[in-house]
Design a protein around this motif. Structure first.
Motif, PDB file in Angstrom:
ATOM      1  N   LYS A   1       0.905  -1.142   0.142  1.00  0.00           N
ATOM      2  CA  LYS A   1       0.106   0.091  -0.142  1.00  0.00           C
ATOM      3  C   LYS A   1       0.894   1.324  -0.101  1.00  0.00           C
ATOM      4  O   LYS A   1       2.079   1.027   0.406  1.00  0.00           O
ATOM      5  N   GLU A   2       0.319   2.365  -0.195  1.00  0.00           N
ATOM      6  CA  GLU A   2       1.095   3.543  -0.352  1.00  0.00           C
ATOM      7  C   GLU A   2       0.200   4.468   0.086  1.00  0.00           C
ATOM      8  O   GLU A   2      -0.915   4.902  -0.236  1.00  0.00           O
ATOM      9  N   ALA A   3       0.887   5.786   1.008  1.00  0.00           N
ATOM     10  CA  ALA A   3       0.239   7.009   1.605  1.00  0.00           C
ATOM     11  C   ALA A   3       0.955   8.136   1.338  1.00  0.00           C
ATOM     12  O   ALA A   3       2.010   7.926   2.019  1.00  0.00           O
ATOM     13  N   TYR A   4       0.852   8.676   0.298  1.00  0.00           N
ATOM     14  CA  TYR A   4       1.582   9.789  -0.218  1.00  0.00           C
ATOM     15  C   TYR A   4       0.982  11.351   0.163  1.00  0.00           C
ATOM     16  O   TYR A   4      -0.398  11.453   0.159  1.00  0.00           O
ATOM     17  N   SER A   5       1.730  12.256   0.348  1.00  0.00           N
ATOM     18  CA  SER A   5       1.058  13.580   0.803  1.00  0.00           C
ATOM     19  C   SER A   5       0.172  14.175  -0.448  1.00  0.00           C
ATOM     20  O   SER A   5      -0.876  14.934  -0.066  1.00  0.00           O
ATOM     21  N   PHE A   6       0.649  13.907  -1.584  1.00  0.00           N
ATOM     22  CA  PHE A   6       0.009  14.604  -2.569  1.00  0.00           C
ATOM     23  C   PHE A   6      -1.527  14.078  -2.983  1.00  0.00           C
ATOM     24  O   PHE A   6      -2.204  14.642  -3.667  1.00  0.00           O
ATOM     25  N   ASP A   7      -1.724  12.709  -2.293  1.00  0.00           N
ATOM     26  CA  ASP A   7      -3.038  12.150  -2.341  1.00  0.00           C
ATOM     27  C   ASP A   7      -3.877  12.649  -1.377  1.00  0.00           C
ATOM     28  O   ASP A   7      -5.166  12.380  -1.719  1.00  0.00           O
ATOM     29  N   CYS A   8      -3.468  13.179  -0.292  1.00  0.00           N
ATOM     30  CA  CYS A   8      -4.372  13.713   0.812  1.00  0.00           C
ATOM     31  C   CYS A   8      -4.420  15.296   1.294  1.00  0.00           C
ATOM     32  O   CYS A   8      -5.026  15.759   1.898  1.00  0.00           O
ATOM     33  N   GLY A   9      -3.291  15.932   0.463  1.00  0.00           N
ATOM     34  CA  GLY A   9      -3.409  17.272   0.821  1.00  0.00           C
ATOM     35  C   GLY A   9      -2.512  17.746   2.093  1.00  0.00           C
ATOM     36  O   GLY A   9      -2.900  18.714   2.363  1.00  0.00           O
ATOM     37  N   ALA A  10      -1.934  16.671   2.513  1.00  0.00           N
ATOM     38  CA  ALA A  10      -1.187  17.074   3.671  1.00  0.00           C
ATOM     39  C   ALA A  10       0.226  16.384   3.800  1.00  0.00           C
ATOM     40  O   ALA A  10       0.418  15.476   3.179  1.00  0.00           O
ATOM     41  N   THR A  11       1.028  16.930   4.425  1.00  0.00           N
ATOM     42  CA  THR A  11       2.700  16.275   4.520  1.00  0.00           C
ATOM     43  C   THR A  11       3.185  16.345   6.175  1.00  0.00           C
ATOM     44  O   THR A  11       2.256  16.789   6.849  1.00  0.00           O
ATOM     45  N   LYS A  12       4.101  15.703   6.322  1.00  0.00           N
ATOM     46  CA  LYS A  12       4.709  15.552   7.693  1.00  0.00           C
ATOM     47  C   LYS A  12       5.181  17.114   8.145  1.00  0.00           C
ATOM     48  O   LYS A  12       5.614  17.831   7.304  1.00  0.00           O
ATOM     49  N   PRO A  13       5.024  17.276   9.464  1.00  0.00           N
ATOM     50  CA  PRO A  13       4.526  16.558  10.335  1.00  0.00           C
ATOM     51  C   PRO A  13       3.061  17.226  10.687  1.00  0.00           C
ATOM     52  O   PRO A  13       2.793  18.181  11.151  1.00  0.00           O
ATOM     53  N   ASP A  14       2.050  16.478  10.301  1.00  0.00           N
ATOM     54  CA  ASP A  14       0.857  16.552  10.402  1.00  0.00           C
ATOM     55  C   ASP A  14      -0.216  15.530  10.868  1.00  0.00           C
ATOM     56  O   ASP A  14      -0.096  14.639  10.104  1.00  0.00           O
ATOM     57  N   ASN A  15      -0.962  15.685  12.083  1.00  0.00           N
ATOM     58  CA  ASN A  15      -1.739  14.785  12.495  1.00  0.00           C
ATOM     59  C   ASN A  15      -2.616  14.049  11.332  1.00  0.00           C
ATOM     60  O   ASN A  15      -2.900  12.698  11.484  1.00  0.00           O
ATOM     61  N   TYR A  16      -3.195  14.810  10.481  1.00  0.00           N
ATOM     62  CA  TYR A  16      -3.837  14.546   9.487  1.00  0.00           C
ATOM     63  C   TYR A  16      -3.270  13.454   8.771  1.00  0.00           C
ATOM     64  O   TYR A  16      -3.837  12.366   8.083  1.00  0.00           O
ATOM     65  N   PHE A  17      -1.993  13.822   8.300  1.00  0.00           N
ATOM     66  CA  PHE A  17      -1.322  12.630   7.458  1.00  0.00           C
ATOM     67  C   PHE A  17      -1.169  11.264   8.066  1.00  0.00           C
ATOM     68  O   PHE A  17      -1.135  10.215   7.578  1.00  0.00           O
ATOM     69  N   ILE A  18      -0.773  11.464   9.454  1.00  0.00           N
ATOM     70  CA  ILE A  18      -0.774  10.068  10.249  1.00  0.00           C
ATOM     71  C   ILE A  18      -2.258   9.442  10.230  1.00  0.00           C
ATOM     72  O   ILE A  18      -2.265   8.108  10.064  1.00  0.00           O
ATOM     73  N   GLU A  19      -2.910  10.479  10.310  1.00  0.00           N
ATOM     74  CA  GLU A  19      -4.664   9.533  10.419  1.00  0.00           C
ATOM     75  C   GLU A  19      -4.917   8.978   8.937  1.00  0.00           C
ATOM     76  O   GLU A  19      -5.262   7.902   9.003  1.00  0.00           O
ATOM     77  N   TYR A  20      -4.308   9.565   8.024  1.00  0.00           N
ATOM     78  CA  TYR A  20      -4.366   9.031   6.526  1.00  0.00           C
ATOM     79  C   TYR A  20      -3.662   7.737   6.504  1.00  0.00           C
ATOM     80  O   TYR A  20      -4.166   6.704   5.808  1.00  0.00           O
ATOM     81  N   LEU A  21      -2.339   7.716   7.002  1.00  0.00           N
ATOM     82  CA  LEU A  21      -1.545   6.484   6.949  1.00  0.00           C
ATOM     83  C   LEU A  21      -2.456   5.477   7.690  1.00  0.00           C
ATOM     84  O   LEU A  21      -2.534   4.262   6.903  1.00  0.00           O
ATOM     85  N   ILE A  22      -3.078   5.665   9.008  1.00  0.00           N
ATOM     86  CA  ILE A  22      -3.802   4.660   9.358  1.00  0.00           C
ATOM     87  C   ILE A  22      -5.145   4.132   8.770  1.00  0.00           C
ATOM     88  O   ILE A  22      -5.460   2.960   8.493  1.00  0.00           O
ATOM     89  N   LYS A  23      -5.886   4.990   7.946  1.00  0.00           N
ATOM     90  CA  LYS A  23      -6.823   4.648   7.142  1.00  0.00           C
ATOM     91  C   LYS A  23      -6.447   3.701   5.946  1.00  0.00           C
ATOM     92  O   LYS A  23      -7.213   2.723   5.766  1.00  0.00           O
ATOM     93  N   VAL A  24      -5.458   4.219   5.342  1.00  0.00           N
ATOM     94  CA  VAL A  24      -4.896   3.440   4.142  1.00  0.00           C
ATOM     95  C   VAL A  24      -4.400   2.091   4.635  1.00  0.00           C
ATOM     96  O   VAL A  24      -4.631   1.167   3.928  1.00  0.00           O
ATOM     97  N   SER A  25      -3.842   1.880   5.928  1.00  0.00           N
ATOM     98  CA  SER A  25      -3.284   0.661   6.524  1.00  0.00           C
ATOM     99  C   SER A  25      -4.249  -0.235   6.915  1.00  0.00           C
ATOM    100  O   SER A  25      -4.191  -1.395   6.523  1.00  0.00           O
ATOM    101  N   PHE A  26      -5.381   0.523   7.437  1.00  0.00           N
ATOM    102  CA  PHE A  26      -6.548  -0.619   7.965  1.00  0.00           C
ATOM    103  C   PHE A  26      -8.090   0.072   7.262  1.00  0.00           C
ATOM    104  O   PHE A  26      -8.763   0.624   8.189  1.00  0.00           O
TER     105      PHE A  26
END
Length: 232
Positions: free
Chosen positions: A137-162
């Motif tokens: 799986k892949e979770a990229y900043s340009f797919d969700c409009g947020a980058t590190k260090p941002d809580n939203y990007f971490i939440e996006y990672l968790i949604k992509v993972s599960f």
């Protein structure tokens, strides 16, 4: 440590060397102002590029070219930057062992790319190394409009993972999860191991109980010392 189901890996600094450090030598050899270029590549506009807010063309041709002397070759600067990313063979070998082990394991591990990146750089590196096939799986900043260090990007990672476990949870920019939804994401976070080379970029992961490891190139054994079950 809970059973790890997901290994999330940053690209620059983990799967690849940090490209700007290698590129600086080439920029300098061409007589370019290394500090100026570096500042432009960490500018607000560069962050917008990573977030997918502006395009590659808008950044390099409409912005970058207007900020450097007219004799600077923006395309050469970009190519030096991109080819500075060199695969970390220790990480690649470990990822391949994880994938091979997962084929017969009752507790398989999925590999997730987690990177604040640029679409054209992903394209370049994949054409050169075919690295995307290493990931499930892949979770990229340009797919969700947020980058590190941002809580939203971490939440996006968790949604992509599960995706199934989080399908009923809606995440929002600027509104980190709270209450039962946060507890769900923290429960899932315990099953993620996240590798990054930047403590600052990785820090928000701790809010979600994600297992965190700050990686230093050439020292993969430090990872196995901390997580011995992952030494396949």
């Amino acid at each position: 440590m809970a059973d790890i189901k997901i290994v999330a890996l940053d690209l620059g600094g983990v799967l690849f060397s940090a490209g700007k450090e290698y590129a600086k030598r080439e920029w300098k050899e061409n007589g370019y102002d290394v500090d100026l270029i570096h500042d432009l590549l960490i500018s607000d506009e560069a962050q917008q590029l990573r977030k997918g807010i502006i395009s590659d063309n808008e950044f390099w041709n409409n912005y970058f070219k207007t900020k450097v002397p007219s004799n600077y070759n923006a395309e050469l600067i970009k190519q030096c930057y991109y080819r500075g990313y060199i695969l970390d063979e220790d990480i690649v070998s470990w990822m391949k062992r994880i994938k091979e082990n997962s084929k017969s394991s009752s507790h398989p591990i999925e590999l997730v790319a987690f990177s604040g990146n640029i679409p054209s750089r992903i394209k370049y590196l994949n054409e050169k190394y075919q690295f995307r096939k290493l990931f499930d799986k892949e979770a990229y900043s340009f797919d969700c409009g947020a980058t590190k260090p941002d809580n939203y990007f971490i939440e996006y990672l968790i949604k992509v993972s599960f995706p199934e476990e989080t399908k009923d949870v809606t995440i929002q920019h600027g509104k980190p999860l709270e209450g039962e939804q946060l507890e769900l994401f923290k429960k899932l976070g315990k099953s993620i191991l996240y590798l990054d080379d930047s403590p600052k970029d990785a820090a928000p992961a701790l809010r979600y109980d994600i297992n965190l490891f700050i990686y230093e190139r050439g020292h993969i054994n430090n990872l196995f010392d901390k997580f011995p079950k992952l030494k396949f």
